[in-house]
Design a protein around this motif. Sequence first.
Motif, PDB file in Angstrom:
ATOM      1  N   GLU A 183       3.719 -17.459  28.109  1.00  0.00           N
ATOM      2  CA  GLU A 183       4.470 -18.725  28.114  1.00  0.00           C
ATOM      3  C   GLU A 183       5.203 -18.967  26.800  1.00  0.00           C
ATOM      4  O   GLU A 183       6.250 -19.628  26.772  1.00  0.00           O
ATOM      5  N   LEU A 186       8.926 -17.819  26.680  1.00  0.00           N
ATOM      6  CA  LEU A 186       9.732 -18.606  27.619  1.00  0.00           C
ATOM      7  C   LEU A 186      10.079 -19.961  27.018  1.00  0.00           C
ATOM      8  O   LEU A 186      11.233 -20.424  27.108  1.00  0.00           O
ATOM      9  N   LYS A 187       9.097 -20.584  26.369  1.00  0.00           N
ATOM     10  CA  LYS A 187       9.335 -21.897  25.754  1.00  0.00           C
ATOM     11  C   LYS A 187      10.275 -21.773  24.558  1.00  0.00           C
ATOM     12  O   LYS A 187      11.170 -22.600  24.374  1.00  0.00           O
ATOM     13  N   GLN A 190      13.719 -20.883  26.024  1.00  0.00           N
ATOM     14  CA  GLN A 190      14.184 -21.720  27.131  1.00  0.00           C
ATOM     15  C   GLN A 190      14.669 -20.869  28.304  1.00  0.00           C
ATOM     16  O   GLN A 190      15.768 -21.054  28.837  1.00  0.00           O
ATOM     17  N   ILE A 191      13.809 -19.921  28.696  1.00  0.00           N
ATOM     18  CA  ILE A 191      14.111 -19.019  29.800  1.00  0.00           C
ATOM     19  C   ILE A 191      13.076 -19.235  30.905  1.00  0.00           C
ATOM     20  O   ILE A 191      11.871 -19.244  30.619  1.00  0.00           O
ATOM     21  N   PRO A 192      13.492 -19.412  32.165  1.00  0.00           N
ATOM     22  CA  PRO A 192      12.514 -19.572  33.251  1.00  0.00           C
ATOM     23  C   PRO A 192      11.789 -18.259  33.521  1.00  0.00           C
ATOM     24  O   PRO A 192      12.328 -17.170  33.300  1.00  0.00           O
ATOM     25  N   ALA A 193      10.561 -18.365  34.028  1.00  0.00           N
ATOM     26  CA  ALA A 193       9.732 -17.175  34.229  1.00  0.00           C
ATOM     27  C   ALA A 193      10.356 -16.165  35.186  1.00  0.00           C
ATOM     28  O   ALA A 193      10.179 -14.951  35.020  1.00  0.00           O
ATOM     29  N   GLN A 195      13.217 -15.176  35.341  1.00  0.00           N
ATOM     30  CA  GLN A 195      14.262 -14.390  34.686  1.00  0.00           C
ATOM     31  C   GLN A 195      13.679 -13.521  33.571  1.00  0.00           C
ATOM     32  O   GLN A 195      14.391 -13.084  32.666  1.00  0.00           O
ATOM     33  N   ALA A 196      12.365 -13.261  33.666  1.00  0.00           N
ATOM     34  CA  ALA A 196      11.675 -12.464  32.641  1.00  0.00           C
ATOM     35  C   ALA A 196      10.968 -11.273  33.288  1.00  0.00           C
ATOM     36  O   ALA A 196      10.385 -11.385  34.369  1.00  0.00           O
ATOM     37  N   CYS A 213       2.094 -15.248  35.872  1.00  0.00           N
ATOM     38  CA  CYS A 213       2.839 -16.305  35.175  1.00  0.00           C
ATOM     39  C   CYS A 213       4.255 -16.461  35.729  1.00  0.00           C
ATOM     40  O   CYS A 213       5.078 -17.160  35.123  1.00  0.00           O
ATOM     41  N   TRP A 215       6.476 -14.021  36.104  1.00  0.00           N
ATOM     42  CA  TRP A 215       7.371 -12.954  35.664  1.00  0.00           C
ATOM     43  C   TRP A 215       7.430 -11.846  36.721  1.00  0.00           C
ATOM     44  O   TRP A 215       6.609 -11.780  37.627  1.00  0.00           O
TER      45      TRP A 215
END
Length: 246
Positions: A183, A186-187, A190-193, A195-196, A213, A215
């Motif tokens: 997490e 991502l925080k 500022q990327i949503p999970a 997109q990871a 999570c 991803w």
Amino acid sequence: MSLTSQLVTNLKRFRLVTFDVTDTLLRLEDPLRHYRRTAEEFGVTGVDRRRLEHCFRQQFKAMSGEHPNFGRFSPGLDWQQWWLQLVSRTFGCVDPDASPEKLERIGQRLITLFRTSACWNHVDGAQELVHCVRSAGKCVGIISNFDPSLPKVLDAMGFAGQFDFILTSYEAGVMKPDPGIFEIPLKRLQIPADQALHIGNKLDLDYEGARNCGWSGLLVNDADNPHSFPTLSKLLEGLKTQQIEW
């Protein structure tokens, strides 16, 4: 280091791609040989390799239980002291007559040595894969259960400047597969999970840890899994030549 249209397509949905390090990008080069050689330099000779391996495994398990995450939350114990204690306990198990001063010197030498290229090898395809992901315009990072010396190791192995961030479990305060370590980037970014993407070699720590999570994950492992490849080179080939269903 070609960037194929299929690789670009496979990675299109991702803004962030992270890697595990040990046995994913880099592999330790016979660490027990370095332990024996260093011990001999300081006069601890005749160390039986099988006994050394048994003692190391035993003490590593004990230290990880007593002081998890390289002593991250153990009062008065930083990560260097964690390794010094491990070395001392390992060789104390092998040779009970070795003096504490000698064990301290062995430990200090090993801490320095294992942060150099002398103890590591590249996994085949590692440098090309990182280069391709960067060339595809992704944010590229490291998420690894490791102590704070990891940037030094990566620099020594020619990865300087190749990662936008290096997140160790020590810094995160939790170890994979704890959701907290996934997490954090991502925080920060500022990327949503969704997109990871995380790439690693451990089914539970890397692949399942990431997917739990939100991803996506790719696995360098012989696991019976549609996202698993037997080697990193095969994983790179798969990204370049076949459509991957996420």
